[in-house]
Design a protein around this motif. Sequence first.
Motif, mmCIF file in Angstrom:
data_model
loop_
_atom_site.group_PDB
_atom_site.id
_atom_site.type_symbol
_atom_site.label_atom_id
_atom_site.label_comp_id
_atom_site.label_asym_id
_atom_site.label_seq_id
_atom_site.Cartn_x
_atom_site.Cartn_y
_atom_site.Cartn_z
ATOM 1 N N PRO A 282 0.841 -1.207 0.000
ATOM 2 C CA PRO A 282 0.000 0.000 0.000
ATOM 3 C C PRO A 282 0.870 1.250 0.000
ATOM 4 N N THR A 283 0.369 2.301 -0.622
ATOM 5 C CA THR A 283 1.091 3.574 -0.670
ATOM 6 C C THR A 283 0.255 4.669 -0.028
ATOM 7 N N GLU A 284 0.926 5.620 0.591
ATOM 8 C CA GLU A 284 0.253 6.774 1.163
ATOM 9 C C GLU A 284 0.827 8.044 0.541
ATOM 10 N N THR A 285 -0.085 8.969 0.188
ATOM 11 C CA THR A 285 0.312 10.213 -0.473
ATOM 12 C C THR A 285 -0.279 11.383 0.277
ATOM 13 N N ARG A 286 0.572 12.343 0.615
ATOM 14 C CA ARG A 286 0.095 13.572 1.253
ATOM 15 C C ARG A 286 -0.353 14.545 0.163
ATOM 16 N N THR A 287 -1.604 14.985 0.273
ATOM 17 C CA THR A 287 -2.160 15.896 -0.710
ATOM 18 C C THR A 287 -3.075 16.884 0.008
ATOM 19 N N THR A 288 -3.879 17.634 -0.753
ATOM 20 C CA THR A 288 -4.722 18.678 -0.181
ATOM 21 C C THR A 288 -6.152 18.504 -0.669
ATOM 22 N N CYS A 289 -7.100 18.723 0.211
ATOM 23 C CA CYS A 289 -8.523 18.579 -0.113
ATOM 24 C C CYS A 289 -8.913 19.554 -1.232
ATOM 25 N N PRO A 290 -9.795 19.146 -2.161
ATOM 26 C CA PRO A 290 -10.169 20.008 -3.290
ATOM 27 C C PRO A 290 -11.450 20.796 -3.076
ATOM 28 N N TYR A 291 -11.916 20.897 -1.841
ATOM 29 C CA TYR A 291 -13.178 21.600 -1.628
ATOM 30 C C TYR A 291 -12.947 23.042 -1.169
ATOM 31 N N CYS A 292 -13.248 23.386 0.053
ATOM 32 C CA CYS A 292 -13.308 24.802 0.431
ATOM 33 C C CYS A 292 -11.923 25.406 0.637
ATOM 34 N N CYS B 239 -7.363 21.839 3.743
ATOM 35 C CA CYS B 239 -6.956 20.769 4.664
ATOM 36 C C CYS B 239 -6.005 19.775 4.010
ATOM 37 N N GLY B 240 -5.022 19.354 4.788
ATOM 38 C CA GLY B 240 -4.140 18.298 4.343
ATOM 39 C C GLY B 240 -4.820 16.950 4.442
ATOM 40 N N VAL B 241 -4.602 16.105 3.426
ATOM 41 C CA VAL B 241 -5.236 14.793 3.323
ATOM 42 C C VAL B 241 -4.151 13.751 3.070
ATOM 43 N N ILE B 242 -4.285 12.605 3.691
ATOM 44 C CA ILE B 242 -3.438 11.460 3.372
ATOM 45 C C ILE B 242 -4.300 10.445 2.638
ATOM 46 N N ALA B 243 -3.949 10.166 1.383
ATOM 47 C CA ALA B 243 -4.670 9.190 0.571
ATOM 48 C C ALA B 243 -3.888 7.878 0.559
ATOM 49 N N ARG B 244 -4.570 6.820 0.908
ATOM 50 C CA ARG B 244 -3.926 5.503 0.959
ATOM 51 C C ARG B 244 -4.515 4.628 -0.152
ATOM 52 N N VAL B 245 -3.645 4.045 -0.958
ATOM 53 C CA VAL B 245 -4.064 3.150 -2.030
ATOM 54 C C VAL B 245 -3.599 1.740 -1.685
ATOM 55 N N GLU B 246 -4.562 0.834 -1.559
ATOM 56 C CA GLU B 246 -4.240 -0.547 -1.222
ATOM 57 C C GLU B 246 -3.745 -1.293 -2.466
ATOM 58 N N ASP B 247 -3.226 -2.493 -2.238
ATOM 59 C CA ASP B 247 -2.707 -3.293 -3.344
ATOM 60 C C ASP B 247 -3.783 -3.598 -4.381
ATOM 61 N N ASP B 248 -5.033 -3.716 -3.924
ATOM 62 C CA ASP B 248 -6.125 -4.020 -4.853
ATOM 63 C C ASP B 248 -6.726 -2.762 -5.477
ATOM 64 N N GLY B 249 -6.139 -1.582 -5.204
ATOM 65 C CA GLY B 249 -6.609 -0.345 -5.812
ATOM 66 C C GLY B 249 -7.590 0.437 -4.978
ATOM 67 N N ARG B 250 -8.083 -0.132 -3.876
ATOM 68 C CA ARG B 250 -9.019 0.595 -3.019
ATOM 69 C C ARG B 250 -8.335 1.814 -2.412
#
Length: 884
Positions: A2-12, A16-27
């Motif tokens: 699994p990978t984790e990526t630090r990014t930023t929320c696209p709303y208001c 806010c900082g967001v951590i997006a985690r992508v599992e091996d199966d793509g979830r």
Amino acid sequence: MPTETRTTCPYCGVGCGVIARVEDDGRVSVKGDPEHPANYGRLCSKGSALAETIDLDGRLLHPEIDGRRAGWDEALDLVATRFAGAIAEHGPDSVAFYVSGQLLTEDYYVANKLMKGFIGSANIDTNSRLCMSSSVAGHRRAFGADTVPGTYEDLELADLVILTGSNLAWCHPVIYQRLAAAKAARPGMKVVVIDPRRTMTSDIADLHLAIRPDGDVALFNGLLAHLAKSTAIDENYVTAHTAGFAEAFAAASTMTFPALMERTGLGASELRQFFGLFERTEKVVTCYSQGVNQSASGTDKVNAIINCHLATGRIGRPGMGPFSLTGQPNAMGGREVGGLANMLAAHMAIENAEDRDRVQRFWQSPTIAGRPGLKAVDMFQAVADGRIKALWIMATNPVVSMPDAGAVEAAIRACPFVVVSDMLATTDSARHAHVLLPSIGWGEKDGTVTNSERRISRQRPFLAAPGDARADWWQLAEVARRMGYSGFDYASPSDIFGEHARLSTFENDGSRDFDIGAHAAIGHAAYDALAPFQWPQPEGGRPATTRFFAKGGYYHADGKARFVPAVPAETDRTSAAYPFTLNTGRIRDQWHTMTRTGKSARLSAHIAEPFAEIHPRDAMDIGVANADLVEVESPLGTAIVRALVTDRQARGSIFVPMHWNDQFAAKARIDALVPPVTDRVSGQPASKNVAVTARPFAASTYGFAVSAQRPSAPEADYWAIARADGGWRIELAFGRAVEDWAAWCRSTFALSPDLEPLGYADRQTGDLRLAFFDGDRLLAALFLAREPVAVARNWAVSQLSAEHGDLRKRFTLVAGRPGADRPDPGATVCSCFSVGVNQIVAAVRGGCHTVADVGKQTNAGTNCGSCRAEIRGIIDGCLAAAAE
């Protein structure tokens, strides 16, 4: 792995900082970034649901020309040819870009450079014109530059926080939670909410001022006049760092106290209490948002607020200052690169010849726009009357969000050449495009955004671009090259950001506020690792500034701020024919025109259809009961929405959200009712004070339906569709009954013609129930009644995912009520954990008498906290009923 990526929320604009985690199966899953200084790990309901909005359903995956699939070369060649042809025949002002606060700064920069520096027109404006251009104009008049003086931390350090025209709890939930936590830690902190509605933000208010629409200038003028008679004026600061105090005070002093009460709609004791709080409290932050900006007097409102802070010297120091809360994730980034029609890049002024020369020399461009371009409302009027021959719309949906939206749609439809760059293929605006260009979206984008406190953060990709989708900056650069322009050979967004940084520091030497020269030589690796930072960050090791103006240093030529005499607006636009004031705005769990948040079943569960908040006495006067349908009409059009009768709404006013569009409702584009009235300085539309009338919608039959597949637009006078777990939910109303309801269902839900329903009908009451099954699976169910349908909606939705092999369970479904073994959770209150009102009521009856207790038992209110005020209201209602 699994990978984790630090990014930023696209709303208001909180950013806010967001951590997006992508599992091996793509979830994909998301969580708040605990290290990001904007949110420290908090996320609101929309941010928490980001992973539910990144599917490919409805995505535009390939370029299209006149509805047919095309390749990038053919599409871009056509765009370049048509724009170049219009310029050659009609001049550079015959083309226009309408862009968006959803663009990344790098996209915005290239668009601005192409239009202003190479095409030679300033006809580039942005949907940010609709949310914060009055703040920009007010800043520039007062400070000499579009400078936000303070930081989020100031809200936590203040002893008095004034929230005017801001439903912080729903529109900037993470900042609201930071403020609520600070107030809980320091109970002596005071919060004043100034809003015609008693919104959920009022839950933490010590004082709620239910001001009349557009009464803000009168209120803050009255405050300035009061302060001038007190010891709160900082005479040393005023003398050393400002100009024009006498003129502003003279303008503020013309109104008598009775006239002030009339203009604001506030009582004498309320006014004196507010004035006294401001006078006695040094650490004051005044936050303002769309209720201030979206007005024909928005710029004067901003300056009336700033005047009070300048007069007391309460600016630029910890815990004090005026604070503009921006609506979109990158409205600030757009301001930095000159995304507005009346600005130049790097906070330079298009009306200033030296600035124009400086930018042209830096870009080495063949020309530079010599005057401001058309602001949004004027731009679409120019499209309508034929002055604009070619229009490029990027990452926005003006057919829904612009005032007089029907006229805007007609203008776009008639425009000779329209390009739309978007993620989605079927938005209300995209349907009128000659060329559709597929853009990448959140999770695929690579660039930067700037939040309301001047903090630049990275949006990083963690998903591959689907199909042929490409970045907006790439599309623009390719068109520029095809038009024969040099200077657009960017290999990556880091190249653009570096150029943006170099322009910010070019011939600056502290003369301009925006300076990120420290990143002028940034390379790809450093850009990829870029941590969130606040500007300015000048090159050469000069110290960065966290706050502005504590010791003066304004950006007018003499270094002084300007007091601006502010003129109170006429507050009442109603008439005998249109006796109500319409106020438009946002709700907690939806974003703009719902193209993304509408994908999430969880976000649609709280409020699933458009509505109008109406005061009980007004509802009684027009013959509307709670949950009835109501027609809201202005001289420009009519909308049909659900009535929400509540004493949170002021008498004479109606609130309707701006989110719903033709993809999700039959007739709910509320901005089609808003006239194109704008602020004389900023050009921002007045969306908060619209004269309307209201009446009951005459329905003979009401309906509610659930469907496993998205239905086609139903043949109904009223419909509203929302995503649900396992399928879709639909609210319906009919002026006349349908002869064959089973046939109507087969057509609407695309069911097999020979599929027979399980049904129930009561001729006496008019109730009808039809359910269609495929084996054990529910395909669709329709519930009809002569009154708004009394069905346990969340339970009915859950049946789309249930097995129905047992015939008794099928009959339970037809009855519309769950059995005793499966209690109905009720309408969703907490979207984060899908907790319904009935579950909260049960917890209260079980002894949970505080929000914290309810949270411990149900989890409701323990994530983003946006629902905490609603939970408290349920608790209070239950306890009051128990005491009777």
